[in-house]
Design a protein around this motif. Structure first.
Motif, short mmCIF file in Angstrom:
data_model
loop_
_atom_site.label_atom_id
_atom_site.label_comp_id
_atom_site.label_asym_id
_atom_site.label_seq_id
_atom_site.Cartn_x
_atom_site.Cartn_y
_atom_site.Cartn_z
N TYR A 4 0.63 -1.10 -0.08
CA TYR A 4 0.15 -0.08 0.21
C TYR A 4 0.89 1.33 0.05
CZ TYR A 4 -4.26 -2.70 0.79
OH TYR A 4 -5.44 -3.31 0.74
N TYR A 5 2.12 1.23 0.62
CA TYR A 5 2.90 2.40 0.88
C TYR A 5 4.26 2.32 0.04
CZ TYR A 5 -0.61 3.64 4.61
OH TYR A 5 -1.74 4.04 5.17
N THR A 6 4.47 3.63 -0.49
CA THR A 6 5.88 3.60 -1.01
C THR A 6 6.84 3.89 0.15
OG1 THR A 6 5.78 6.24 -1.33
CG2 THR A 6 5.15 4.57 -3.04
N LYS A 7 8.17 4.13 0.03
CA LYS A 7 9.08 4.31 1.18
C LYS A 7 8.81 5.63 1.61
CE LYS A 7 13.66 4.69 2.47
NZ LYS A 7 13.59 5.61 3.65
N GLN A 8 8.54 6.65 0.80
CA GLN A 8 8.23 8.04 1.13
C GLN A 8 6.78 8.14 1.88
OE1 GLN A 8 8.16 10.08 -2.66
NE2 GLN A 8 9.48 11.70 -1.57
N GLU A 9 6.00 7.40 1.64
CA GLU A 9 4.69 7.53 2.31
C GLU A 9 4.73 6.81 3.82
OE1 GLU A 9 1.49 7.23 -1.29
OE2 GLU A 9 2.50 5.39 -0.54
N THR A 10 5.58 5.73 3.81
CA THR A 10 5.85 5.28 4.92
C THR A 10 6.57 6.05 6.09
OG1 THR A 10 5.99 2.90 4.11
CG2 THR A 10 6.75 3.16 6.08
N ASP A 11 7.68 6.83 5.55
CA ASP A 11 8.49 7.88 6.31
C ASP A 11 7.42 8.94 6.78
OD1 ASP A 11 10.67 6.38 6.07
OD2 ASP A 11 11.56 7.46 4.21
N ALA A 12 6.67 9.42 5.91
CA ALA A 12 5.59 10.37 6.24
C ALA A 12 4.82 10.08 7.50
CB ALA A 12 4.81 10.73 5.21
N LEU A 13 4.66 8.88 7.41
CA LEU A 13 3.76 8.30 8.75
C LEU A 13 4.49 8.30 10.24
CD1 LEU A 13 2.10 5.02 7.36
CD2 LEU A 13 0.79 7.13 7.78
N PHE A 14 5.81 8.16 9.86
CA PHE A 14 6.46 8.18 11.08
C PHE A 14 6.97 9.48 11.42
CE2 PHE A 14 6.92 3.68 9.81
CZ PHE A 14 6.67 3.14 11.00
N SER A 15 6.89 10.50 10.64
CA SER A 15 7.17 11.68 11.01
C SER A 15 6.00 12.63 11.37
CB SER A 15 7.93 12.47 9.40
OG SER A 15 9.11 11.72 9.22
N ASN A 16 4.95 12.03 11.44
CA ASN A 16 3.68 12.65 11.68
C ASN A 16 3.27 13.78 10.71
OD1 ASN A 16 3.18 10.97 14.04
ND2 ASN A 16 4.53 12.47 15.17
N GLY A 65 -7.77 -9.64 4.27
CA GLY A 65 -6.90 -9.12 5.30
C GLY A 65 -6.57 -7.64 5.16
N LYS A 66 -7.04 -6.91 4.34
CA LYS A 66 -6.73 -5.31 4.20
C LYS A 66 -8.02 -4.60 4.64
CE LYS A 66 -2.58 -6.47 2.74
NZ LYS A 66 -1.53 -5.98 3.48
#
Length: 97
Positions: A4-16, A65-66
């Motif tokens: 579902y997520y690219t690396k950029q999208e995943t990083d954004a989640l952790f950066s709030n 499962g999603k």
């Protein structure tokens, strides 16, 4: 998460860095289109009635499962005394008074 997520999208989640989709709805029944690019949907509701119904999202193809998730904020112009939520939606947490 890679489905579902690219690396950029995943990083954004952790950066709030939450992304908000602001829409206006002029009906008593809210059914928004799911868009994974947004974490929060803010709905400005412009009806003058005291009730509102929230229906399931459109624009999502079910996958085993999603589950699509997002937070929805409703900003009504008129005080709502009755809020109905479709049985197809799982409410997480408490509904505000």
């Amino acid at each position: 998460m890679s489905d579902y997520y690219t690396k950029q999208e995943t990083d954004a989640l952790f950066s709030n860095e939450l992304k908000i989709n602001e829409i206006t709805d002029a009906t008593d029944t809210i059914a928004i289109a799911y868009n994974r690019a947004y974490d929060i949907v803010k709905v400005s509701n412009t009806t003058s009635t005291a009730s509102i119904t929230i229906n399931p999202c459109s624009g999502y193809t079910a996958q085993a499962g999603k589950v699509p998730t997002f937070e929805m904020w409703i900003a009504p112009e008129t005080t709502k005394t009755t809020i109905s939520v479709s049985n197809a939606i799982q409410v997480i947490g408490e509904m505000p008074e």
